[in-house]
Write a protein that holds these residues in place. Sequence first.
Motif, PDB file in Angstrom:
ATOM      1  N   VAL A  26     -61.386  14.755  74.694  1.00 20.55           N
ATOM      2  CA  VAL A  26     -61.110  13.349  74.363  1.00 20.55           C
ATOM      3  C   VAL A  26     -59.702  13.243  73.762  1.00 20.55           C
ATOM      4  N   ALA A  43     -60.658   7.313  70.785  1.00 23.86           N
ATOM      5  CA  ALA A  43     -61.145   6.496  71.906  1.00 23.86           C
ATOM      6  C   ALA A  43     -61.253   5.031  71.483  1.00 23.86           C
ATOM      7  N   CYS A 102     -64.248   7.249  76.338  1.00 24.15           N
ATOM      8  CA  CYS A 102     -64.881   8.502  76.735  1.00 24.15           C
ATOM      9  C   CYS A 102     -66.341   8.233  77.040  1.00 24.15           C
TER      10      CYS A 102
END
Length: 214
Positions: free
Chosen positions: A152, A188, A170
Amino acid sequence: MFILVNLKAYPCDPIEVATAARDVAEASGARIAVSPQAADIARVADTGVETWAQHVSPNAHGSHTGSTLAEAVADNGAEGTLINHSENRLKLADVDGSVRAAERADLETIVCANNPAQVGAAAALGPDAVAVEPPALIGGDVSVSTADPGIVEDAVAAAEAVDEDVDVFCGAGVSTGEDVAAAGDLGAAGVLLASGVAKADDPEAVLEDLVSGI
Ligand SMILES: O=C(CO)COP(=O)(O)O
Protein backbone atom coordinates in the motif's frame (compact mmCIF):
# COMPACT_ATOMS: atom_id res chain seq x y z
CA MET A 1 -11.93 7.54 3.67
CA PHE A 2 -14.21 6.43 0.87
CA ILE A 3 -15.68 2.92 1.19
CA LEU A 4 -16.59 1.32 -2.13
CA VAL A 5 -18.41 -2.02 -2.03
CA ASN A 6 -17.95 -4.07 -5.20
CA LEU A 7 -20.70 -6.69 -5.40
CA LYS A 8 -18.91 -8.52 -8.27
CA ALA A 9 -21.23 -11.37 -9.34
CA TYR A 10 -22.01 -12.53 -5.79
CA PRO A 11 -25.51 -13.93 -5.19
CA CYS A 12 -26.43 -11.23 -2.66
CA ASP A 13 -29.48 -8.96 -2.76
CA PRO A 14 -28.13 -5.71 -4.25
CA ILE A 15 -31.04 -3.72 -2.87
CA GLU A 16 -30.49 -5.00 0.68
CA VAL A 17 -26.81 -3.96 0.48
CA ALA A 18 -27.67 -0.65 -1.19
CA THR A 19 -30.24 0.37 1.42
CA ALA A 20 -27.89 -0.67 4.25
CA ALA A 21 -25.05 1.35 2.67
CA ARG A 22 -27.33 4.35 2.16
CA ASP A 23 -28.53 4.23 5.78
CA VAL A 24 -25.05 3.80 7.27
CA ALA A 25 -23.68 6.60 5.05
CA GLU A 26 -26.50 8.93 6.14
CA ALA A 27 -26.15 8.09 9.83
CA SER A 28 -22.35 8.34 9.92
CA GLY A 29 -21.63 11.00 7.31
CA ALA A 30 -19.20 8.56 5.66
CA ARG A 31 -18.91 8.28 1.90
CA ILE A 32 -20.04 4.77 0.90
CA ALA A 33 -20.78 3.61 -2.63
CA VAL A 34 -22.08 0.32 -4.03
CA SER A 35 -20.98 -1.17 -7.36
CA PRO A 36 -23.56 -3.75 -8.52
CA GLN A 37 -23.94 -5.75 -11.71
CA ALA A 38 -24.56 -3.42 -14.68
CA ALA A 39 -28.13 -4.72 -14.99
CA ASP A 40 -28.86 -3.61 -11.41
CA ILE A 41 -27.43 -0.07 -11.62
CA ALA A 42 -30.75 1.76 -12.05
CA ARG A 43 -32.58 0.07 -9.19
CA VAL A 44 -29.58 0.36 -6.87
CA ALA A 45 -29.26 4.07 -7.73
CA ASP A 46 -33.01 4.45 -7.04
CA THR A 47 -32.34 3.62 -3.35
CA GLY A 48 -30.38 6.86 -3.11
CA VAL A 49 -27.02 5.20 -2.44
CA GLU A 50 -23.98 6.43 -4.40
CA THR A 51 -23.76 3.93 -7.26
CA TRP A 52 -20.77 2.88 -9.34
CA ALA A 53 -20.44 0.64 -12.40
CA GLN A 54 -18.01 -2.30 -12.24
CA HIS A 55 -16.75 -1.57 -15.77
CA VAL A 56 -17.27 0.61 -18.80
CA SER A 57 -16.13 -0.21 -22.31
CA PRO A 58 -13.69 2.06 -24.18
CA ASN A 59 -16.13 2.70 -27.01
CA ALA A 60 -18.67 5.46 -27.56
CA HIS A 61 -22.17 5.09 -29.07
CA GLY A 62 -22.16 2.94 -32.20
CA SER A 63 -22.06 -0.64 -33.45
CA HIS A 64 -20.58 -2.26 -30.34
CA THR A 65 -22.70 -5.26 -29.35
CA GLY A 66 -22.10 -6.46 -25.81
CA SER A 67 -20.41 -3.27 -24.66
CA THR A 68 -21.12 -1.44 -21.41
CA LEU A 69 -21.53 2.13 -22.57
CA ALA A 70 -20.30 4.79 -20.12
CA GLU A 71 -23.15 7.10 -21.18
CA ALA A 72 -25.69 4.32 -20.47
CA VAL A 73 -24.47 3.61 -16.94
CA ALA A 74 -24.39 7.37 -16.23
CA ASP A 75 -27.93 7.79 -17.61
CA ASN A 76 -29.05 5.02 -15.25
CA GLY A 77 -27.68 6.68 -12.13
CA ALA A 78 -24.01 5.66 -11.85
CA GLU A 79 -21.72 8.40 -10.56
CA GLY A 80 -18.47 6.54 -11.12
CA THR A 81 -16.94 3.38 -12.48
CA LEU A 82 -14.26 0.85 -11.68
CA ILE A 83 -11.94 0.19 -14.61
CA ASN A 84 -9.80 -2.93 -14.95
CA HIS A 85 -9.66 -5.58 -12.22
CA SER A 86 -7.65 -8.65 -11.45
CA GLU A 87 -10.84 -10.56 -12.34
CA ASN A 88 -11.52 -8.54 -15.52
CA ARG A 89 -8.09 -7.66 -16.92
CA LEU A 90 -7.87 -5.07 -19.69
CA LYS A 91 -5.04 -4.12 -22.02
CA LEU A 92 -3.41 -0.78 -21.17
CA ALA A 93 -4.88 0.78 -24.33
CA ASP A 94 -8.35 -0.32 -23.24
CA VAL A 95 -7.82 1.03 -19.71
CA ASP A 96 -6.94 4.35 -21.34
CA GLY A 97 -9.99 4.17 -23.60
CA SER A 98 -12.30 3.34 -20.69
CA VAL A 99 -10.95 6.25 -18.60
CA ARG A 100 -11.60 8.58 -21.57
CA ALA A 101 -15.10 7.11 -22.07
CA ALA A 102 -15.90 7.61 -18.38
CA GLU A 103 -14.66 11.22 -18.55
CA ARG A 104 -16.95 11.89 -21.51
CA ALA A 105 -19.89 10.65 -19.42
CA ASP A 106 -18.81 12.60 -16.30
CA LEU A 107 -18.16 9.43 -14.32
CA GLU A 108 -15.56 9.38 -11.55
CA THR A 109 -12.90 6.71 -12.16
CA ILE A 110 -10.93 4.22 -10.08
CA VAL A 111 -8.52 2.01 -12.02
CA CYS A 112 -7.66 -1.24 -10.23
CA ALA A 113 -4.12 -2.59 -10.35
CA ASN A 114 -2.33 -5.67 -9.01
CA ASN A 115 0.88 -4.03 -7.78
CA PRO A 116 2.69 -0.67 -7.44
CA ALA A 117 4.22 -0.86 -10.95
CA GLN A 118 0.73 -1.15 -12.45
CA VAL A 119 -0.44 1.64 -10.12
CA GLY A 120 2.18 3.94 -11.66
CA ALA A 121 1.12 3.00 -15.19
CA ALA A 122 -2.55 3.49 -14.34
CA ALA A 123 -1.88 6.84 -12.63
CA ALA A 124 -0.23 8.07 -15.85
CA LEU A 125 -3.62 7.73 -17.56
CA GLY A 126 -5.11 10.39 -15.29
CA PRO A 127 -7.98 8.64 -13.49
CA ASP A 128 -9.38 10.11 -10.28
CA ALA A 129 -7.91 7.23 -8.30
CA VAL A 130 -6.14 3.91 -8.55
CA ALA A 131 -6.68 0.92 -6.27
CA VAL A 132 -3.99 -1.60 -5.43
CA GLU A 133 -5.41 -5.09 -4.88
CA PRO A 134 -2.95 -8.01 -4.61
CA PRO A 135 -4.71 -10.93 -6.34
CA ALA A 136 -3.52 -13.51 -3.80
CA LEU A 137 -5.33 -11.67 -0.97
CA ILE A 138 -8.63 -11.02 -2.81
CA GLY A 139 -11.52 -12.90 -1.22
CA GLY A 140 -9.39 -13.90 1.77
CA ASP A 141 -9.75 -13.27 5.50
CA VAL A 142 -6.66 -11.12 6.01
CA SER A 143 -6.73 -7.54 4.83
CA VAL A 144 -4.05 -6.13 2.51
CA SER A 145 -3.38 -3.44 5.11
CA THR A 146 -2.35 -6.14 7.61
CA ALA A 147 -0.87 -8.82 5.34
CA ASP A 148 1.14 -6.53 3.07
CA PRO A 149 1.26 -2.93 4.34
CA GLY A 150 4.36 -2.27 2.21
CA ILE A 151 2.42 -2.76 -1.01
CA VAL A 152 0.00 0.00 0.00
CA GLU A 153 2.82 2.39 0.90
CA ASP A 154 4.64 1.56 -2.35
CA ALA A 155 1.44 2.11 -4.33
CA VAL A 156 0.95 5.53 -2.71
CA ALA A 157 4.56 6.45 -3.60
CA ALA A 158 4.19 5.11 -7.16
CA ALA A 159 1.07 7.17 -7.85
CA GLU A 160 2.50 10.28 -6.21
CA ALA A 161 5.65 10.06 -8.36
CA VAL A 162 3.48 10.16 -11.48
CA ASP A 163 0.59 12.45 -10.56
CA GLU A 164 -0.06 13.89 -7.09
CA ASP A 165 -3.73 14.41 -7.92
CA VAL A 166 -4.44 10.69 -8.27
CA ASP A 167 -5.74 9.16 -5.02
CA VAL A 168 -4.77 5.65 -3.99
CA PHE A 169 -7.20 3.09 -2.61
CA CYS A 170 -6.42 -0.41 -1.41
CA GLY A 171 -8.44 -3.57 -1.37
CA ALA A 172 -8.39 -7.33 -0.73
CA GLY A 173 -9.61 -8.96 2.47
CA VAL A 174 -10.89 -5.69 3.99
CA SER A 175 -13.80 -6.43 6.33
CA THR A 176 -13.47 -4.44 9.58
CA GLY A 177 -13.11 -0.91 10.88
CA GLU A 178 -9.58 -1.83 12.00
CA ASP A 179 -8.70 -2.72 8.39
CA VAL A 180 -10.06 0.65 7.21
CA ALA A 181 -8.10 2.54 9.87
CA ALA A 182 -4.89 0.68 8.97
CA ALA A 183 -5.41 1.49 5.27
CA GLY A 184 -5.83 5.18 6.12
CA ASP A 185 -2.66 5.13 8.23
CA LEU A 186 -0.76 3.77 5.21
CA GLY A 187 -1.88 6.71 3.07
CA ALA A 188 -4.91 5.22 1.30
CA ALA A 189 -7.77 7.59 0.51
CA GLY A 190 -10.29 4.76 0.57
CA VAL A 191 -10.90 1.03 0.48
CA LEU A 192 -12.43 -1.28 -2.07
CA LEU A 193 -14.05 -4.41 -0.72
CA ALA A 194 -16.41 -7.14 -1.78
CA SER A 195 -16.79 -10.45 0.08
CA GLY A 196 -16.75 -8.89 3.55
CA VAL A 197 -20.09 -7.21 2.77
CA ALA A 198 -21.52 -9.26 -0.14
CA LYS A 199 -21.19 -12.57 1.74
CA ALA A 200 -22.18 -11.23 5.17
CA ASP A 201 -25.35 -12.40 6.95
CA ASP A 202 -25.83 -8.82 8.15
CA PRO A 203 -24.30 -6.36 5.65
CA GLU A 204 -25.49 -3.34 7.67
CA ALA A 205 -23.58 -4.49 10.79
CA VAL A 206 -20.40 -4.95 8.72
CA LEU A 207 -20.81 -1.49 7.17
CA GLU A 208 -21.31 0.06 10.63
CA ASP A 209 -18.07 -1.58 11.78
CA LEU A 210 -16.25 -0.43 8.62
CA VAL A 211 -17.15 3.25 9.11
CA SER A 212 -15.97 3.08 12.72
CA GLY A 213 -12.43 2.92 11.28
CA ILE A 214 -12.66 6.19 9.35
O1 LIG B 1 -11.57 -7.40 -5.42
C1 LIG B 1 -11.95 -6.73 -4.47
C2 LIG B 1 -12.70 -5.48 -4.66
O2 LIG B 1 -12.67 -5.05 -5.98
C3 LIG B 1 -11.71 -7.15 -3.09
O3 LIG B 1 -12.44 -8.30 -2.84
P1 LIG B 1 -12.54 -8.85 -1.34
O4 LIG B 1 -12.99 -7.72 -0.47
O5 LIG B 1 -13.54 -9.97 -1.43
O6 LIG B 1 -11.17 -9.33 -0.98
